[in-house]
Design a protein around this motif. Sequence first.
Motif, PDB file in Angstrom:
ATOM      1  N   SER A 145       0.840  -1.214   0.000  1.00  0.00           N
ATOM      2  CA  SER A 145       0.000   0.000   0.000  1.00  0.00           C
ATOM      3  C   SER A 145       0.868   1.255   0.000  1.00  0.00           C
ATOM      4  CB  SER A 145      -0.933   0.012   1.223  1.00  0.00           C
ATOM      5  OG  SER A 145      -1.759  -1.122   1.222  1.00  0.00           O
ATOM      6  N   ALA A 146       1.863   1.267  -0.868  1.00  0.00           N
ATOM      7  CA  ALA A 146       2.821   2.366  -0.926  1.00  0.00           C
ATOM      8  C   ALA A 146       2.512   3.295  -2.087  1.00  0.00           C
ATOM      9  CB  ALA A 146       4.243   1.814  -1.067  1.00  0.00           C
ATOM     10  N   ALA A 147       3.035   4.513  -1.997  1.00  0.00           N
ATOM     11  CA  ALA A 147       2.915   5.459  -3.106  1.00  0.00           C
ATOM     12  C   ALA A 147       3.990   5.190  -4.145  1.00  0.00           C
ATOM     13  CB  ALA A 147       3.037   6.889  -2.591  1.00  0.00           C
ATOM     14  N   GLY A 186       7.357  16.627  -1.874  1.00  0.00           N
ATOM     15  CA  GLY A 186       6.905  15.707  -2.916  1.00  0.00           C
ATOM     16  C   GLY A 186       5.669  14.932  -2.529  1.00  0.00           C
ATOM     17  N   GLY A 187       5.100  15.240  -1.355  1.00  0.00           N
ATOM     18  CA  GLY A 187       3.853  14.608  -0.946  1.00  0.00           C
ATOM     19  C   GLY A 187       4.017  13.386  -0.065  1.00  0.00           C
ATOM     20  N   MET A 188       5.253  13.016   0.271  1.00  0.00           N
ATOM     21  CA  MET A 188       5.468  11.823   1.083  1.00  0.00           C
ATOM     22  C   MET A 188       5.471  12.173   2.569  1.00  0.00           C
ATOM     23  SD  MET A 188       5.518   9.608  -1.204  1.00  0.00           S
ATOM     24  CE  MET A 188       5.230  10.077  -2.911  1.00  0.00           C
ATOM     25  N   VAL A 203       2.285   8.165   1.347  1.00  0.00           N
ATOM     26  CA  VAL A 203       1.750   9.528   1.422  1.00  0.00           C
ATOM     27  C   VAL A 203       1.023   9.783   2.741  1.00  0.00           C
ATOM     28  CG1 VAL A 203       1.555   9.795  -1.074  1.00  0.00           C
ATOM     29  CG2 VAL A 203      -0.366   8.835   0.204  1.00  0.00           C
ATOM     30  N   GLU A 204       0.827   8.745   3.541  1.00  0.00           N
ATOM     31  CA  GLU A 204       0.199   8.902   4.852  1.00  0.00           C
ATOM     32  C   GLU A 204       1.175   8.433   5.917  1.00  0.00           C
ATOM     33  OE1 GLU A 204      -2.646  10.238   5.540  1.00  0.00           O
ATOM     34  OE2 GLU A 204      -3.443  10.443   3.490  1.00  0.00           O
TER      35      GLU A 204
END
Length: 241
Positions: free
Chosen positions: A41-43, A114-116, A139-140
Motif C-alpha cells: 500500500s505504498a505510493a 513531494g507529498g510523502m 503519502v500517509e
Amino acid sequence: MDELILRVARLVAEEPARAGDRGGVAGTLRRLCSAARRDLSAAGVGVSVMAENGMRGVAAVSEPSCEPLEELQFTLGEGPCLDAFASRRPVLVPDLFDGAMRRWPGYAPALHDGGMRAVFAFPLQIGAARLGALDVFRVEPGSLTEGELRDALTFADVAVTTLLDGQERAGPEAVADGLDEVMGHRAELFQAQGMVAVQLGISLVDALARLRAYAYVEDRALGEVARDVVARRLSFDSGMS
C-alpha cells in the motif's frame, strides 16, 4: 523454499511488463518495485544499487515519479537508502516529522514537498556483501504492520537474489544485464569528480560536494550534471562558486 519467498516471487512474475521497461535484471527489479508498491500500500518503491567502492545508482522504480525521490539521495548524500546501506539495518520512518527533518535536513523537506509522509528503507545484503537498498514511500504517516514489514523484508530478499543471479550470469568482469546504464552513470560521476577537482584545485571530496550543490541548486539529477562536465559542456573553472 520459504512460503513468503515463493509468494513474493510469484507476485513479481505475474507483474506485467510496461512499455519502456529495460531488459534483464533492471526489468525484473522494476516489476518487483511495482508488485511491492501494491502489496505494501505504498505510493512508490525504488531499488538502488550500491557498492563499497562508491558506485551507486537507481536501478528501478515502481513509477517514473518515484525516481527523483531515489536520485535526490545521491545528489544530497543523505537519506534512508544511504543510511540503510551504511548501517546494514532497516531504516523505518513512519512520520517524517518525527526526527527525519533533523536527520536529513536536505532530503526530508524535499520528500515532504513531494507529498510523502513516511519512508522505509531495507538494505539489500547477504552475509558480509552489501548490494544496495529498497525504499518504500507512503503519502500517509503510519508504521508498517507486522505483516507488511515481513513482506518488505521478503521483497528485499528477492531483490538480492535477482541481483546475484544476474551478476552470476554476467560473469565476474561484467555488469549484470540491464544495469550497465546505471553503472555507466556512476562511472561518469567519478570522472566528473576528478575533472572538477583539477579545475578548482580541491580534493575529490570537495569536488563531489560542488557537483551535488550545483545539481541541487539547478534542480537537476547528479548524473546529468556529471555527464555535462565529462562532455565539457559544463566547467567549474569559469567563475562558478
